[in-house]
Design a protein around this motif. Structure first.
Motif, PDB file in Angstrom:
ATOM      1  N   GLY A  63       0.602  -1.252  -0.108  1.00 19.10           N
ATOM      2  CA  GLY A  63       0.103  -0.063  -0.059  1.00 19.10           C
ATOM      3  C   GLY A  63       0.800   1.233  -0.074  1.00 19.10           C
ATOM      4  N   VAL A  64       0.559   2.270  -0.724  1.00 18.45           N
ATOM      5  CA  VAL A  64       1.196   3.279  -0.979  1.00 18.45           C
ATOM      6  C   VAL A  64       0.320   4.743  -0.253  1.00 18.45           C
ATOM      7  N   ALA A  65      -0.749   4.919  -0.745  1.00 15.89           N
ATOM      8  CA  ALA A  65      -1.605   5.900  -0.127  1.00 15.89           C
ATOM      9  C   ALA A  65      -3.015   5.640  -0.301  1.00 15.89           C
ATOM     10  N   SER A  66      -3.728   6.220   0.727  1.00 14.89           N
ATOM     11  CA  SER A  66      -5.450   6.035   0.391  1.00 14.89           C
ATOM     12  C   SER A  66      -5.924   7.196   0.736  1.00 14.89           C
ATOM     13  N   VAL A  67      -7.189   7.340   0.309  1.00 13.67           N
ATOM     14  CA  VAL A  67      -7.952   8.679   0.644  1.00 13.67           C
ATOM     15  C   VAL A  67      -9.280   8.306   0.772  1.00 13.67           C
ATOM     16  N   ASP A  68     -10.028   8.850   1.798  1.00 12.93           N
ATOM     17  CA  ASP A  68     -11.261   8.399   2.200  1.00 12.93           C
ATOM     18  C   ASP A  68     -12.102   9.522   1.445  1.00 12.93           C
ATOM     19  N   TYR A  69     -13.550   9.092   1.658  1.00 11.76           N
ATOM     20  CA  TYR A  69     -14.627   9.820   1.043  1.00 11.76           C
ATOM     21  C   TYR A  69     -14.528  11.469   1.373  1.00 11.76           C
ATOM     22  N   HIS A  70     -14.105  11.844   2.639  1.00 13.47           N
ATOM     23  CA  HIS A  70     -13.754  12.985   3.028  1.00 13.47           C
ATOM     24  C   HIS A  70     -12.554  13.831   2.362  1.00 13.47           C
ATOM     25  N   GLY A  71     -11.666  12.928   1.785  1.00 15.72           N
ATOM     26  CA  GLY A  71     -10.387  13.653   1.448  1.00 15.72           C
ATOM     27  C   GLY A  71      -9.188  13.405   2.079  1.00 15.72           C
ATOM     28  N   THR A  72      -9.530  12.682   3.177  1.00 14.05           N
ATOM     29  CA  THR A  72      -8.450  12.570   4.230  1.00 14.05           C
ATOM     30  C   THR A  72      -7.396  11.297   3.842  1.00 14.05           C
ATOM     31  N   PRO A  73      -6.158  11.947   3.587  1.00 18.12           N
ATOM     32  CA  PRO A  73      -5.136  10.792   3.058  1.00 18.12           C
ATOM     33  C   PRO A  73      -4.475  10.120   4.145  1.00 18.12           C
ATOM     34  N   THR A  74      -3.859   9.066   3.748  1.00 19.84           N
ATOM     35  CA  THR A  74      -3.101   8.266   4.681  1.00 19.84           C
ATOM     36  C   THR A  74      -1.740   7.813   3.859  1.00 19.84           C
ATOM     37  N   TYR A  75      -0.620   7.825   4.185  1.00 20.05           N
ATOM     38  CA  TYR A  75       0.465   7.249   3.405  1.00 20.05           C
ATOM     39  C   TYR A  75       1.378   6.394   4.073  1.00 20.05           C
ATOM     40  N   ALA A  76       1.990   5.434   3.169  1.00 19.31           N
ATOM     41  CA  ALA A  76       3.117   4.401   3.728  1.00 19.31           C
ATOM     42  C   ALA A  76       4.243   5.413   4.193  1.00 19.31           C
ATOM     43  N   ASP A  77       4.903   5.092   5.188  1.00 23.84           N
ATOM     44  CA  ASP A  77       5.951   6.055   5.683  1.00 23.84           C
ATOM     45  C   ASP A  77       6.888   6.253   4.654  1.00 23.84           C
TER      46      ASP A  77
END
Length: 122
Positions: A46-60
């Motif tokens: 997994g590299v990055a994700s974004v939820d329906y609200h636009g909040t991102p999460t990134y791999a370190d």
């Protein structure tokens, strides 16, 4: 549901690429969307994700270098990749979960996948 990736290519270390995932059959702003990558012989990461609200999460490994974003008008999810390193090379896949909130950057959390676009950093 269809996901089609584009924007891959070959680039020198330190360069940039912008990947785009064109979605059809649903609205990207209604689901958790993500980018994964895979090197031959290794598990999908997994590299990055974004939820329906636009909040991102990134791999370190990509924090501070990659940016995931949604374009509601185009119904795409883009991944801007800067300061690329050889270890960023791989096949990049777009994915969609069946829920709005992202459950993490784990392959099992995502149901739909694109065919991938190759990124090579030398």
């Amino acid at each position: 549901v269809q996901l089609v990736e584009s924007g891959g290519g070959s680039v020198q270390a330190g360069g940039s690429l912008r990947l785009s995932c064109a979605a059809s059959g649903f609205s990207t702003s209604a689901y958790c969307m993500a980018w994964f990558r895979q090197v031959s012989g290794k598990e999908r990461e997994g590299v990055a994700s974004v939820d329906y609200h636009g909040t991102p999460t990134y791999a370190d490994s990509v924090k501070g270098r990659f940016t995931i974003s949604m374009d509601d008008a185009k119904n795409t999810v883009d991944l801007q990749m800067n300061s690329l390193k050889p270890e960023d090379s791989g096949m990049y896949y777009c994915a969609r979960a069946n829920v709005r909130w992202c459950g993490g950057l784990v392959e099992s959390a995502y149901t739909y996948w694109g065919q991938g676009t190759q990124v090579t950093v030398s």
